[in-house]
Design a protein around this motif. Structure first.
Motif, PDB file in Angstrom:
ATOM      1  N   GLN A   4     -33.412  -6.111  -5.866  1.00  9.59           N
ATOM      2  CA  GLN A   4     -33.102  -4.742  -5.329  1.00  9.59           C
ATOM      3  C   GLN A   4     -33.668  -4.435  -4.021  1.00  9.59           C
ATOM      4  O   GLN A   4     -35.027  -4.435  -3.984  1.00  9.59           O
ATOM      5  CB  GLN A   4     -33.184  -3.742  -6.393  1.00  9.59           C
ATOM      6  CG  GLN A   4     -32.685  -2.171  -5.863  1.00  9.59           C
ATOM      7  CD  GLN A   4     -32.955  -1.217  -6.764  1.00  9.59           C
ATOM      8  OE1 GLN A   4     -33.474  -1.437  -8.166  1.00  9.59           O
ATOM      9  NE2 GLN A   4     -32.469   0.078  -6.566  1.00  9.59           N
ATOM     10  N   ALA A   5     -33.010  -4.234  -3.259  1.00  5.37           N
ATOM     11  CA  ALA A   5     -33.783  -3.834  -1.659  1.00  5.37           C
ATOM     12  C   ALA A   5     -33.415  -2.352  -1.555  1.00  5.37           C
ATOM     13  O   ALA A   5     -32.342  -1.821  -1.960  1.00  5.37           O
ATOM     14  CB  ALA A   5     -33.156  -4.701  -0.577  1.00  5.37           C
ATOM     15  N   PHE A   6     -34.347  -1.607  -1.025  1.00  2.00           N
ATOM     16  CA  PHE A   6     -34.290  -0.277  -0.671  1.00  2.00           C
ATOM     17  C   PHE A   6     -35.262   0.157   0.467  1.00  2.00           C
ATOM     18  O   PHE A   6     -35.936  -0.638   0.732  1.00  2.00           O
ATOM     19  CB  PHE A   6     -34.321   0.518  -1.887  1.00  2.00           C
ATOM     20  CG  PHE A   6     -35.823   0.282  -2.442  1.00  2.00           C
ATOM     21  CD1 PHE A   6     -36.068  -0.558  -3.524  1.00  2.00           C
ATOM     22  CD2 PHE A   6     -36.771   1.060  -2.550  1.00  2.00           C
ATOM     23  CE1 PHE A   6     -37.332  -0.832  -4.075  1.00  2.00           C
ATOM     24  CE2 PHE A   6     -38.073   0.951  -2.812  1.00  2.00           C
ATOM     25  CZ  PHE A   6     -38.227  -0.170  -3.805  1.00  2.00           C
ATOM     26  N   GLY A   7     -35.017   1.475   0.891  1.00  2.00           N
ATOM     27  CA  GLY A   7     -35.781   1.884   1.849  1.00  2.00           C
ATOM     28  C   GLY A   7     -35.180   2.165   3.412  1.00  2.00           C
ATOM     29  O   GLY A   7     -35.844   2.383   4.337  1.00  2.00           O
ATOM     30  N   GLY A   8     -33.960   1.773   3.439  1.00  2.00           N
ATOM     31  CA  GLY A   8     -33.209   1.842   4.730  1.00  2.00           C
ATOM     32  C   GLY A   8     -32.889   3.275   5.009  1.00  2.00           C
ATOM     33  O   GLY A   8     -33.333   4.013   4.089  1.00  2.00           O
TER      34      GLY A   8
END
Length: 126
Positions: A4-8
């Motif tokens: 899971q990628a997040f922070g955009g």
């Protein structure tokens, strides 16, 4: 493994942003992790990568000196710190996991990564 990628988000040119990539199912320490990005109408391109051991990092020329990839195994997370952002950095950013034995020669190849997370949108306004 699931990623899971997040922070955009939406930032202005010159700002900084930190993306995070976490894994579930298996610890992130088991994998080489790569960050890729895809802008509308363009192919997915390599951004940065971190080997699972040896503290070795790789960067695309377009981000070298501005982006930093790091790994914190205790938090099961790989980070992409992005500084001096430019409008051309606007894209959906993806993290991916690889276990390939020939990683040093294939880190920038989409096909080297077996598992991908859903992307996170980064938009840089001018």
């Amino acid at each position: 493994v699931q990623l899971q990628a997040f922070g955009g988000g939406l930032v202005q040119a010159g700002d900084s942003l930190r993306l995070s990539c976490t894994t579930s199912g298996r610890a992130v320490s088991n994998y080489h992790i790569g960050w890729f990005r895809q802008a509308p109408g363009k192919e997915r391109e390599f951004v940065a990568a971190k080997r699972r051991s040896g503290d070795v990092s790789y960067y695309a020329d377009a981000v070298k000196g501005r982006f930093t990839i790091s790994r914190l195994n205790a938090k099961n997370t790989v980070y992409l710190q992005m500084s001096s952002l430019k409008p051309e950095d606007t894209a959906v950013y993806y993290c991916a996991a690889s276990t390939t034995a020939s990683y040093s020669g294939l880190y920038d190849n989409v096909g080297s990564y077996a598992s991908w997370g859903k992307g996170t949108q980064v938009t840089v306004s001018s």
